[in-house]
Design a protein around this motif. Structure first.
Motif, PDB file in Angstrom:
ATOM      1  N   ASN A  42      11.342   8.954   8.455  1.00  0.00           N
ATOM      2  CA  ASN A  42      11.178   7.726   7.672  1.00  0.00           C
ATOM      3  C   ASN A  42      12.236   7.602   6.577  1.00  0.00           C
ATOM      4  O   ASN A  42      11.942   7.201   5.442  1.00  0.00           O
ATOM      5  N   HIS A  73      -8.495   6.943  -0.445  1.00  0.00           N
ATOM      6  CA  HIS A  73      -8.945   7.750   0.692  1.00  0.00           C
ATOM      7  C   HIS A  73      -7.857   8.722   1.117  1.00  0.00           C
ATOM      8  O   HIS A  73      -6.667   8.422   1.060  1.00  0.00           O
ATOM      9  N   HIS A  99      -6.801   9.733   3.961  1.00  0.00           N
ATOM     10  CA  HIS A  99      -5.851   9.318   4.994  1.00  0.00           C
ATOM     11  C   HIS A  99      -4.810   8.356   4.460  1.00  0.00           C
ATOM     12  O   HIS A  99      -3.673   8.319   4.933  1.00  0.00           O
ATOM     13  N   ASP A 100      -5.198   7.589   3.459  1.00  0.00           N
ATOM     14  CA  ASP A 100      -4.220   6.694   2.842  1.00  0.00           C
ATOM     15  C   ASP A 100      -3.194   7.494   2.034  1.00  0.00           C
ATOM     16  O   ASP A 100      -2.012   7.163   2.011  1.00  0.00           O
ATOM     17  N   GLN A 112      -0.873   8.949   4.543  1.00  0.00           N
ATOM     18  CA  GLN A 112       0.012   7.930   5.133  1.00  0.00           C
ATOM     19  C   GLN A 112       1.153   7.584   4.178  1.00  0.00           C
ATOM     20  O   GLN A 112       2.304   7.445   4.603  1.00  0.00           O
ATOM     21  N   VAL A 113       0.831   7.474   2.907  1.00  0.00           N
ATOM     22  CA  VAL A 113       1.890   7.206   1.925  1.00  0.00           C
ATOM     23  C   VAL A 113       2.854   8.393   1.866  1.00  0.00           C
ATOM     24  O   VAL A 113       4.073   8.224   1.809  1.00  0.00           O
ATOM     25  N   ASP A 147       3.632  10.333   4.219  1.00  0.00           N
ATOM     26  CA  ASP A 147       4.496  10.271   5.404  1.00  0.00           C
ATOM     27  C   ASP A 147       5.707   9.383   5.141  1.00  0.00           C
ATOM     28  O   ASP A 147       6.816   9.665   5.603  1.00  0.00           O
ATOM     29  N   SER A 148       5.503   8.316   4.371  1.00  0.00           N
ATOM     30  CA  SER A 148       6.639   7.435   4.067  1.00  0.00           C
ATOM     31  C   SER A 148       7.649   8.120   3.152  1.00  0.00           C
ATOM     32  O   SER A 148       8.784   7.670   3.021  1.00  0.00           O
ATOM     33  N   PHE A 149       7.234   9.211   2.518  1.00  0.00           N
ATOM     34  CA  PHE A 149       8.151  10.027   1.700  1.00  0.00           C
ATOM     35  C   PHE A 149       8.728  11.194   2.522  1.00  0.00           C
ATOM     36  O   PHE A 149       9.386  12.072   1.975  1.00  0.00           O
ATOM     37  N   HIS A 155       2.761   7.939  -6.222  1.00  0.00           N
ATOM     38  CA  HIS A 155       2.993   6.596  -5.703  1.00  0.00           C
ATOM     39  C   HIS A 155       1.727   6.036  -5.056  1.00  0.00           C
ATOM     40  O   HIS A 155       1.374   4.861  -5.256  1.00  0.00           O
ATOM     41  N   ILE A 211      -0.092   2.497  -6.044  1.00  0.00           N
ATOM     42  CA  ILE A 211      -0.177   1.279  -5.220  1.00  0.00           C
ATOM     43  C   ILE A 211      -1.545   1.057  -4.588  1.00  0.00           C
ATOM     44  O   ILE A 211      -1.856  -0.055  -4.180  1.00  0.00           O
ATOM     45  N   LEU A 212      -2.344   2.105  -4.509  1.00  0.00           N
ATOM     46  CA  LEU A 212      -3.604   1.960  -3.756  1.00  0.00           C
ATOM     47  C   LEU A 212      -4.843   1.957  -4.648  1.00  0.00           C
ATOM     48  O   LEU A 212      -5.954   1.750  -4.153  1.00  0.00           O
ATOM     49  N   ARG A 213      -4.697   2.202  -5.936  1.00  0.00           N
ATOM     50  CA  ARG A 213      -5.883   2.207  -6.799  1.00  0.00           C
ATOM     51  C   ARG A 213      -6.027   0.863  -7.512  1.00  0.00           C
ATOM     52  O   ARG A 213      -5.074   0.199  -7.781  1.00  0.00           O
ATOM     53  N   MET A 266       7.731   3.267   6.289  1.00  0.00           N
ATOM     54  CA  MET A 266       6.735   2.725   7.200  1.00  0.00           C
ATOM     55  C   MET A 266       5.433   2.399   6.483  1.00  0.00           C
ATOM     56  O   MET A 266       4.846   1.342   6.667  1.00  0.00           O
ATOM     57  N   SER A 267       4.989   3.329   5.628  1.00  0.00           N
ATOM     58  CA  SER A 267       3.721   3.101   4.972  1.00  0.00           C
ATOM     59  C   SER A 267       3.804   1.999   3.939  1.00  0.00           C
ATOM     60  O   SER A 267       2.813   1.341   3.648  1.00  0.00           O
ATOM     61  N   TYR A 293       0.811  -0.668   4.013  1.00  0.00           N
ATOM     62  CA  TYR A 293      -0.069  -1.049   2.904  1.00  0.00           C
ATOM     63  C   TYR A 293       0.461  -2.306   2.222  1.00  0.00           C
ATOM     64  O   TYR A 293       0.708  -2.323   1.031  1.00  0.00           O
ATOM     65  N   LYS A 322      -9.713  -4.534  -1.465  1.00  0.00           N
ATOM     66  CA  LYS A 322     -10.201  -4.620  -2.847  1.00  0.00           C
ATOM     67  C   LYS A 322     -11.218  -5.747  -3.015  1.00  0.00           C
ATOM     68  O   LYS A 322     -12.061  -5.699  -3.912  1.00  0.00           O
ATOM     69  N   GLY A 374     -14.723   5.300   4.075  1.00  0.00           N
ATOM     70  CA  GLY A 374     -13.539   5.406   4.916  1.00  0.00           C
ATOM     71  C   GLY A 374     -12.286   5.009   4.170  1.00  0.00           C
ATOM     72  O   GLY A 374     -12.303   4.796   2.950  1.00  0.00           O
ATOM     73  N   CYS A 375     -11.236   4.870   4.917  1.00  0.00           N
ATOM     74  CA  CYS A 375      -9.929   4.617   4.312  1.00  0.00           C
ATOM     75  C   CYS A 375      -9.758   3.139   3.983  1.00  0.00           C
ATOM     76  O   CYS A 375     -10.610   2.298   4.295  1.00  0.00           O
ATOM     77  N   LEU A 376      -8.628   2.848   3.385  1.00  0.00           N
ATOM     78  CA  LEU A 376      -8.340   1.481   2.968  1.00  0.00           C
ATOM     79  C   LEU A 376      -8.306   0.527   4.164  1.00  0.00           C
ATOM     80  O   LEU A 376      -8.766  -0.612   4.066  1.00  0.00           O
ATOM     81  N   ARG A 421      -3.985   5.141  13.403  1.00  0.00           N
ATOM     82  CA  ARG A 421      -4.828   4.493  12.397  1.00  0.00           C
ATOM     83  C   ARG A 421      -5.583   3.281  12.945  1.00  0.00           C
ATOM     84  O   ARG A 421      -6.330   2.633  12.193  1.00  0.00           O
TER      85      ARG A 421
END
Lengths: 406, 135
Positions: free
Chosen positions: A20, A343, A345-346, A349-350, A352-354, A400, A404-406, B1-2, B6, B15, B62-64, B119
């Protein structure tokens, strides 16, 4: 540091790739470690110069294959400090535990008890539940402490004269906590129970001296110790192996076959029915030899310095909860954490982008997750080839994700 | 990619938590687990006499992506029966690239998940739970 990290990393071609758009930061070693050139070369040599079946052939390639296969058994034995005839090659760590549960388990009587713990991987729970269904044994589970260790203070009340086996994880795949083997052995012996350790997460961190542990069974997986997939190891005391019936029937494991009666080969052959994973075993032997060539004092110090760096960095990120011992005492380089409001898995996943590879989820330890009321954790698991850059990339990714996810 | 995965629309759906919670008196409920990751969705529905959804609520552990999917599903489920929900599933499958065609709203938000096959079950878990609740 008395080992050359750059030279070590250069032995792992996979680490030089870009993921990535970022350099690969491989921190999922607890799931599967990467493989050095020494292992790849050993497998390639077998596949290109000695690929044949083992044991029964008389031609040159069969001789080479058998010699390499038995040589691998000797390397694994040297890695564990035992003799080669006590080493059984299996399809993996799970297969090794299933072998014990089926074979040794068949010697148990209804009402006999097996003592496990809440910290166990499913592979050290489900085979015993299958045995319970077959033969009426009972299962007990030691609780865990708040910092994710097996609570050994419960041993006296959970061990009974009917306890025949204590099967525990040597190093937790979730919390990194290392078992106090001496205490377990002393307690188990007091009621005459055998002891098995699941070494899947301990074996990748250096050679062992099994005789000094005074245990009865030890299991680990090839792919977690820098070897190939599809191979694992069971070590057991010779008198136990001798008493145990076969798990699988087929070629290679017999003495004499007639329709009226079949006799068994002696161990280890008795437990290696059919064509074994020959190339994988040879690769595993090479991995054990490669590991024995490392300066583990230096490597362990390096791995634990990275562990401390990861723990310190994670604790600096608001809302992070580390699941496991807070100090480096009696722990190995596995760091699991939850990030509040995001979560697992999130998070992964983030990351992985790093370019950062980690494991997320329940880690096949759902009873432990239930105990801590977590759906899962994100797990960083460290190998000798990891460096500060890997840890810092992971920390940047977690920050990161929180942003971005909270 | 992520970063692409997201994207704002997915995060906003998650949200929004549309329909998050429990119904006081559900006609039916169903729970689905994803054994691979341990994620869990519980869906309550209140149905009218013809089997159409009058009200819906979901609890997601679960996840987002799973949260966003449950939220999106709850936002368009009322007034639909089992066949109507099955039609929405096709919209999700189109978003994920499992079926040909353009996905309708709000499920087009999940188009970035096409590239992340591992996913996709996260997006589909609420659909599976709702299908169970309606069966």
């Amino acid at each position: 540091m008395s080992f050359d990290l750059a030279a070590l990393r250069a032995q792992f071609p996979i680490l030089s790739q870009v993921v990535n758009g970022n350099p690969l930061h491989y921190l999922d070693n607890g799931a599967s470690a990467q493989t050095p050139l020494a292992v790849l070369d050993a497998v390639r040599t077998y596949e290109t110069t000695g690929r044949a079946n083992v044991v029964r052939g008389v031609h040159m390639l069969a001789e080479r294959a058998t010699e390499a296969y038995e040589g691998a058994r000797a390397e694994v034995a040297a890695f564990l400090g035992v003799v080669p005839s006590e080493i059984i090659f299996t399809g993996g760590c799970t297969a090794a535990i299933n072998l014990v549960a089926y074979s040794y388990g068949s010697l148990l009587k209804p009402g006999d008890r097996i003592l496990l713990s809440t910290l166990e991987h499913h592979s050290n729970i489900v085979p015993w539940q299958l045995l319970r269904s077959r033969s009426g044994i009972e299962i007990d589970a030691l609780p865990v402490t708040d910092e994710g260790r097996i609570d050994l203070s419960a041993l006296p009340r959970m061990l009974t004269p009917r306890t025949k086996l204590v099967s525990l994880v040597h190093v937790s795949n979730v919390t990194g906590a290392s078992l106090d083997v001496k205490t377990v052995v002393a307690a188990a012996r007091s009621v005459g129970a055998k002891i098995m350790l699941d070494g899947a997460q301990r074996a990748p961190h250096g050679p062992l001296d099994l005789p000094s542990l005074d245990i009865d069974f030890y299991v680990f997986a090839g792919h977690k110790v820098f070897g190939p997939n599809g191979v694992g190891v069971l070590w057991a005391r010779p008198e136990l192996l001798e008493a145990m019936p076969p798990f699988h029937g087929g070629g290679s494991m017999i003495g004499r076959v007639t329709f009226a009666e079949t006799t068994w080969a002696p161990p280890p052959r008795r437990f290696e029915a059919g064509t074994p994973p020959i190339g994988q075993a040879i690769g595993l032997g090479a991995a054990c030899k490669w590991m024995r060539g490392l300066d583990w004092m230096a490597v362990h110090a390096h791995e634990m310095a990275l562990t401390q760096r990861a723990m310190d960095g994670l604790q600096g990120i608001a809302g992070t909860r580390i699941l496991g011992p807070s100090s480096l005492q009696d722990r190995y380089p596995v760091v699991s954490f939850a990030l509040e409001g995001v979560h697992t898995h999130d998070v992964a996943q983030v990351l992985d982008s790093f370019g950062v590879a980690v494991r997320a989820g329940h880690h096949c330890a759902q009873p432990l997750m239930d105990h801590f009321d977590l759906a899962g954790t994100t797990r960083v698991s460290i190998a000798p080839y990891n460096d500060n850059g890997d840890i810092d990339a992971m920390l940047a990714g977690v920050e990161h994700a929180a942003k971005i996810l909270r | 990619m992520s970063e692409q995965l997201y994207q704002e629309r997915i995060v906003a759906l998650a949200k929004a938590k549309t329909g998050a919670g429990k119904l006081a008196a559900p006609t039916k409920s169903a729970r689905r687990d994803n054994p691979l990751c341990g994620d869990r969705v519980t869906i309550d529905v209140a149905l009218d006499a013809t089997g159409k959804i009058k009200d819906i609520a979901h609890q997601v552990r679960g996840c987002l992506l799973c949260e966003a999917s449950a939220s999106a599903l709850a936002s368009v489920a009322v007034g639909r029966d089992a066949a109507g929900i099955a039609a929405l599933r096709h919209e999700a499958d189109r978003a994920l690239g499992r079926e040909e065609g353009e996905a309708g709203e709000p499920f087009s938000a999940f188009t970035p998940v096409r590239q992340h096959k591992s996913r996709q079950d996260c997006v589909l878990l609420p659909f599976e739970a709702l299908k169970d609740a309606l069966s």
